[in-house]
Motif scaffolding. Structure first.
Motif, PDB file in Angstrom:
ATOM      1  N   PRO A   1       8.207  37.536  41.723  1.00  0.00           N
ATOM      2  CA  PRO A   1       8.803  37.384  40.396  1.00  0.00           C
ATOM      3  C   PRO A   1       8.882  38.705  39.612  1.00  0.00           C
ATOM      4  N   VAL A   2       9.814  38.712  38.663  1.00  0.00           N
ATOM      5  CA  VAL A   2      10.040  39.886  37.819  1.00  0.00           C
ATOM      6  C   VAL A   2       9.323  39.663  36.484  1.00  0.00           C
TER       7      VAL A   2
ATOM      8  N   GLU B   1      -9.459  35.531  29.692  1.00  0.00           N
ATOM      9  CA  GLU B   1      -9.840  35.929  31.044  1.00  0.00           C
ATOM     10  C   GLU B   1      -9.664  37.412  31.374  1.00  0.00           C
TER      11      GLU B   1
ATOM     12  N   SER C   1      -5.454  33.683  46.475  1.00  0.00           N
ATOM     13  CA  SER C   1      -4.041  33.650  46.049  1.00  0.00           C
ATOM     14  C   SER C   1      -3.825  34.530  44.829  1.00  0.00           C
TER      15      SER C   1
ATOM     16  N   GLY D   1      -9.039  26.225  30.837  1.00  0.00           N
ATOM     17  CA  GLY D   1      -9.123  27.333  31.797  1.00  0.00           C
ATOM     18  C   GLY D   1      -7.783  28.014  31.866  1.00  0.00           C
ATOM     19  N   GLY D   2      -7.741  29.138  32.561  1.00  0.00           N
ATOM     20  CA  GLY D   2      -6.477  29.859  32.679  1.00  0.00           C
ATOM     21  C   GLY D   2      -5.991  30.425  31.354  1.00  0.00           C
TER      22      GLY D   2
ATOM     23  N   PRO E   1      -9.784  34.469  37.951  1.00  0.00           N
ATOM     24  CA  PRO E   1     -10.384  34.390  39.284  1.00  0.00           C
ATOM     25  C   PRO E   1      -9.619  35.178  40.346  1.00  0.00           C
TER      26      PRO E   1
ATOM     27  N   GLY F   1      11.339  33.927  37.573  1.00  0.00           N
ATOM     28  CA  GLY F   1      10.110  34.618  37.195  1.00  0.00           C
ATOM     29  C   GLY F   1       9.034  33.739  36.613  1.00  0.00           C
ATOM     30  N   GLU F   2       9.377  32.496  36.295  1.00  0.00           N
ATOM     31  CA  GLU F   2       8.373  31.657  35.643  1.00  0.00           C
ATOM     32  C   GLU F   2       7.933  30.521  36.551  1.00  0.00           C
TER      33      GLU F   2
ATOM     34  N   PHE G   1      13.851  33.774  47.613  1.00  0.00           N
ATOM     35  CA  PHE G   1      13.043  34.815  48.253  1.00  0.00           C
ATOM     36  C   PHE G   1      12.144  34.128  49.276  1.00  0.00           C
TER      37      PHE G   1
ATOM     38  N   HIS H   1      11.288  31.691  43.844  1.00  0.00           N
ATOM     39  CA  HIS H   1      10.166  32.217  44.637  1.00  0.00           C
ATOM     40  C   HIS H   1       9.195  31.096  44.941  1.00  0.00           C
TER      41      HIS H   1
ATOM     42  N   GLU I   1      16.763  33.280  40.533  1.00  0.00           N
ATOM     43  CA  GLU I   1      15.883  33.683  41.630  1.00  0.00           C
ATOM     44  C   GLU I   1      14.860  32.580  41.827  1.00  0.00           C
TER      45      GLU I   1
ATOM     46  N   LEU J   1       5.406  30.502  45.851  1.00  0.00           N
ATOM     47  CA  LEU J   1       4.182  31.301  45.702  1.00  0.00           C
ATOM     48  C   LEU J   1       2.958  30.445  46.016  1.00  0.00           C
ATOM     49  N   PRO J   2       1.847  31.078  46.361  1.00  0.00           N
ATOM     50  CA  PRO J   2       0.611  30.309  46.479  1.00  0.00           C
ATOM     51  C   PRO J   2       0.210  29.759  45.116  1.00  0.00           C
ATOM     52  N   ALA J   3      -0.218  28.503  45.092  1.00  0.00           N
ATOM     53  CA  ALA J   3      -0.662  27.913  43.830  1.00  0.00           C
ATOM     54  C   ALA J   3      -1.991  28.547  43.423  1.00  0.00           C
ATOM     55  N   ILE J   4      -2.167  28.765  42.135  1.00  0.00           N
ATOM     56  CA  ILE J   4      -3.421  29.345  41.649  1.00  0.00           C
ATOM     57  C   ILE J   4      -3.920  28.561  40.440  1.00  0.00           C
ATOM     58  N   GLY J   5      -5.191  28.710  40.165  1.00  0.00           N
ATOM     59  CA  GLY J   5      -5.777  28.133  38.958  1.00  0.00           C
ATOM     60  C   GLY J   5      -6.460  29.231  38.163  1.00  0.00           C
ATOM     61  N   GLY J   6      -6.862  28.890  36.968  1.00  0.00           N
ATOM     62  CA  GLY J   6      -7.541  29.884  36.128  1.00  0.00           C
ATOM     63  C   GLY J   6      -8.988  29.512  35.909  1.00  0.00           C
TER      64      GLY J   6
ATOM     65  N   ALA K   1     -13.583  29.276  40.229  1.00  0.00           N
ATOM     66  CA  ALA K   1     -12.977  30.280  39.365  1.00  0.00           C
ATOM     67  C   ALA K   1     -14.035  30.956  38.496  1.00  0.00           C
TER      68      ALA K   1
ATOM     69  N   TRP L   1      -3.803  39.737  34.283  1.00  0.00           N
ATOM     70  CA  TRP L   1      -4.005  38.348  34.678  1.00  0.00           C
ATOM     71  C   TRP L   1      -2.797  37.533  34.254  1.00  0.00           C
TER      72      TRP L   1
ATOM     73  N   PRO M   1       5.668  24.010  36.162  1.00  0.00           N
ATOM     74  CA  PRO M   1       4.754  22.914  36.482  1.00  0.00           C
ATOM     75  C   PRO M   1       5.468  21.688  37.040  1.00  0.00           C
ATOM     76  N   ILE M   2       6.795  21.607  36.943  1.00  0.00           N
ATOM     77  CA  ILE M   2       7.480  20.387  37.396  1.00  0.00           C
ATOM     78  C   ILE M   2       8.069  20.548  38.792  1.00  0.00           C
TER      79      ILE M   2
ATOM     80  N   ASP N   1       4.514  20.332  28.408  1.00  0.00           N
ATOM     81  CA  ASP N   1       4.190  20.851  29.736  1.00  0.00           C
ATOM     82  C   ASP N   1       4.529  22.336  29.624  1.00  0.00           C
TER      83      ASP N   1
END
Lengths: 752, 87
Positions: A416-417, A711, A338, A521-522, A373, B61-62, B5, B79, B77, B81-86, A369, A454, B65-66, A599
């Protein structure tokens, strides 16, 4: 060759009192004197030791398990198998988690856990494991994403379906992603120059020095207590509870000091097994993985196959960019595809783009990760193609990137922009750095550049600040400290309170003692937990102002606290320092405790660029890095030394990924180099000093402008090195690692 | 109205449309109204009352998390998107 050292540079945009300074880290003394407690240092009274019997096969059905021999040993205290994991829901996610912790039906990689043994010593546990008999039906295995996508490939999960191959067909494709922007066909029709290349990258490991470990007590009160090395205390707590069929509140995890993680320490590799062994014995159980177990059975980051096609006009305008990316997922779901699809073209403004991505099951451990990642694989490919386009159009590689650089308002391929970003600032810094214009000397030496992006992360964090009557504070947080974050978080609180950071005592505590906090992380900790610390300090500040107003018997609106001094705006005589007011705290009212939970949104993504000089020995294929400069937009460097450390560490890991590191897989599906002797991470004498340039393009989403720094620095090194190798010897590398063998193969291929 | 989108893999549900204008004050309302316009889209995005675990949503664009609770503006807008982790 000139290798003069350009000292680390900070291109600072805003000055503060504490933020941006370089205090000594709070945990420094403990760490340099050896008194800091790491995971394996935990040894409760009555401790016994666990070991795990792992599959010797890459893919096999388990026919039978006979533990009688092990049970007969006098030193054996308990044995668990997958059948012992009961309770809780029967959802697929739980079933897969339990099968990954301990297989009952099929083993999916060499190293897959099958039986856990607890004994009076680690050696006794090893002896017991040797006496366990398991009958297997060996199945054919598959080790790479392209092979696993072929029609003839053995299927790892018979019930897996994908939109890509249709709902009726079992497949190894577990994730399929498609992004598009503009019209890719029209884009290529406009192109004067088109480059299309295929790349393969090997599976690599995070290579943290401290192996995975866990110590667990299943208490008589029914609660499971875990001490371990983890980046994600709440992640491991929750996954352990799920595997054991418990509520999250029935598990408490105390994170110990951590000897590196880099994305590889979010999973409970041994905790559920140790918990069940503890339950059976009423004793604390410790499991420490060996280095070989860690390499074979933790979570490496995926190997990949990537095809990139890009086109530009004669003047260098990018008009089309297309990628096909297949990443290994390993044994269970969760590849890094992803993020890879999101990152592959993120440095560039281009009207027409298309990306297809696949996460694919293979008979290797589940991937995990590793610093940004998915991005390093992706941008190795795209940045290599960009370099070729620059060369074919006769444009300087920095200028070519600047011409097409993403800026605020650029729409990414995934939609996204971009808000405010610092890529052009990074490119400017590269262009103006003396390294970029320094002469290269000698044959077979070359220079390359590359950039990488990233996304960075935010999310939930909790911080409490307790004020002591001597004017010091304790700061309670839940983010394991990997890169000096105790200090970078405390500095943000100190800046608000106007006190020295040394007066703040930060503590990373257990999951029972702090509000939910997402993992380390991240690149999120200094950003998100730092934001929580900032807000908690603001809470303290409000209470201090109110208390001063009460003492002076004035309206609290008329009191302000700046730079650690509380004063009345109406009466210059009324003034107290932070310490003076803290001393009055317990005589004048309730204790002062600041708290904040966030959050965190407003995440600022980051760019990093590299300039690398190297020499290629065309007789042996060995590459020597001669000079290396990393330039990174960090938003705001809270503690520049730790930022530089992150940049240098990420660069070194990127260099290792580029030149040496790989899972060398035998025909039987086993890893042939599962020790640090054979899986070669770079050491000090492989490298020059990594010069750094910190660029500060403030992130408007953070009180001090932080973007997160941990990262993105690993992303550009492989591409920069590949581009430098081409500059040195005229050979384009399309494979990672660019080891001597692979370089010689490409040299010989070029020579016909 | 917000502009949603549509991910390429869902565009067969929108007759090939890459963007759809949808009413809604938050992501939940936007998804429910998108479902009215293009049946089948909700099932692709939502599991019960939450976004599916492998999906995240970005508003203006952001990535938020909620998820379903995120507010959506008149000109936002949206979007998926596929969820990702770091790491």
């Amino acid at each position: 060759m000139t290798t003069s050292y350009e000292s680390n540079v900070v291109l600072s945009t805003k000055e503060y009192d504490v933020v941006g300074s370089r205090p000594i880290r709070h945990d420094g003394a403990d760490k340099v004197t050896g008194s800091a407690k790491y995971g394996a240092d935990t040894s409760p009274t009555g401790l016994i030791y666990g070991k795990i019997l792992r599959s010797p096969h890459a893919h096999a059905r388990i026919v039978s398990i006979d533990t009688n021999g092990a049970e007969a040993l006098a030193t054996t205290r308990a044995i668990v198998t997958g059948a012992d994991f009961t309770g809780g829901d029967g959802e697929k996610e739980t079933r897969d988690l339990r099968e990954s912790v301990m297989a009952t039906r099929k083993v999916l990689y060499k190293g897959h856990p099958i039986v856990g043994v607890a004994a009076t010593s680690p050696h006794d546990a090893e002896e017991a494991i040797k006496l366990i008999k398991i009958e297997y039906e060996i199945l054919p295995h598959v080790l790479t994403a392209p092979d696993a996508m072929s029609k003839a490939a053995p299927i790892l999960h018979e019930d897996n379906r994908s939109e890509y191959s249709g709902d009726d067909v079992p497949t190894n494709v577990e994730e399929y992603i498609h992004h598009q922007k503009g019209d890719i066909a029209k884009g290529f029709a406009r192109a004067d120059v088109v480059v299309e290349r295929e790349y393969n990258t090997a599976t690599v490991h995070q290579g943290y020095i401290e192996p995975q470990n866990t110590t667990v007590i299943w208490g008589k009160d029914g609660r499971v207590r875990i001490w371990c090395s983890t980046q994600g205390p709440f992640d491991v707590r929750d996954a352990t509870a799920k595997a054991l069929g418990l509520e999250e509140s029935e598990v408490v995890l105390t994170p110990q000091e951590i000897g590196g993680g880099f994305g590889g320490k979010f999973d409970p590799y041994g905790a559920p097994v140790a918990a069940l062994l503890s339950k059976k014995t009423n004793r604390p159980v410790k499991i420490v993985m060996t280095r070989s177990e860690d390499l074979e059975a933790s979570g490496p980051t995926p190997g990949s196959f990537i095809k990139v096609k890009m086109g530009c006009t004669k003047k260098g305008e990018l008009v089309a960019a297309q990628a096909y990316m297949a990443y290994e997922s390993g044994a269970y779901s969760g590849s890094m595809i992803s993020a890879g699809t999101m990152c592959v073209f993120a440095p560039y403004e281009c009207e027409n783009m298309e990306v297809q991505g696949f996460g694919v099951f293979v008979n290797k451990p589940s991937t995990n990760a590793y610093r940004a990642p998915g991005a390093t694989n992706a941008e190795f490919a795209s940045e290599s193609v960009i370099d070729e386009l620059a060369a074919k159009t006769g444009i300087d590689p920095v200028e070519f990137r600047m011409l097409n650089a993403a800026t605020e308002g650029t729409r990414r391929v995934d939609g996204p922009v971009f808000p405010t970003i610092g890529l052009t600032d990074v490119l400017d810094s590269i262009k103006n750095h003396p390294h970029y214009s320094a002469p290269l000397e000698g044959p077979n030496t070359g220079r390359g550049i590359a950039v990488g992006w990233w996304v960075n992360g935010g999310g939930p964090s909790s911080v409490t600040i307790n004020i002591n009557s001597d004017g010091t504070c304790s700061l309670i947080e839940g983010s394991p400290d990997i890169g000096g974050t105790r200090t970078s978080i405390s500095m943000q609180a100190a800046e608000v309170l106007g006190i020295p950071v040394e007066d703040i005592n930060p503590m990373v505590v257990s999951t029972d003692e702090v509000g939910y906090t997402a993992g380390t992380g991240g690149s999120r900790v200094t950003f998100a937990t730092g934001m929580a610390a900032h807000n908690a300090a603001q809470d303290v500040k409000r209470q201090m102002e109110k208390r001063a107003a009460k003492i002076w018997d004035v309206n609290s609106e008329s009191v302000e606290m700046t730079s650690g001094v509380i004063r009345s705006k109406a009466d210059n005589e009324l003034s107290m320092t932070f310490k003076e007011l803290a001393a009055e705290m317990n005589n004048t009212g309730e204790p002062i405790v600041g708290r904040a939970t966030v959050d965190a949104g407003g995440v600022g993504s980051a760019y990093c660029g590299n300039i690398v000089d190297l020499h290629v020995d065309t007789e042996t294929g060995k590459v020597n890095i001669l000079r290396f400069t990393a330039v990174q937009d960090v938003g705001k460097a809270i503690h520049p030394s730790y930022v530089e450390g992150q940049m240098q560490g990420g660069s070194v890991q990127g260099i290792g990924w580029a030149l040496n590191e790989e899972y060398f897989m035998g025909d039987d599906g086993s890893m042939a180099n599962s020790t640090f002797l054979d899986y070669r991470i770079p050491v000090a004498n492989d490298l020059p000093m990594i010069d750094t340039v910190i660029v500060e393009t403030a992130n408007p989403g953070h009180p001090f402008g932080v973007r997160g720094v941990g990262e993105v620095n690993i992303v550009p090194p492989p591409a920069a090195i590949a581009n430098a190798i081409n500059n040195a010897i005229g050979v384009r590398m399309n494979v990672l690692p660019m080891s001597p063998v692979n370089i010689m193969n490409n040299i010989w291929r070029n020579d016909g | 109205m917000a502009t949603v989108f549509i991910p390429p893999l869902m565009q067969k549900l929108t007759g090939g449309e890459r963007t759809v204008d949808v009413e809604g004050k938050n992501v939940r309302e936007v998804i429910n109204n998108l479902e009215v316009l293009h049946p089948g889209t909700r099932e692709r995005l939502v599991d019960g009352f939450k976004l599916k675990p492998n999906i995240s949503v970005a508003v203006d664009g952001e990535t938020t998390p909620i998820g379903m609770l995120e507010k959506v503006g008149e000109d936002s807008e949206v979007h998926f998107l596929p969820a990702i982790g770091g790491g």
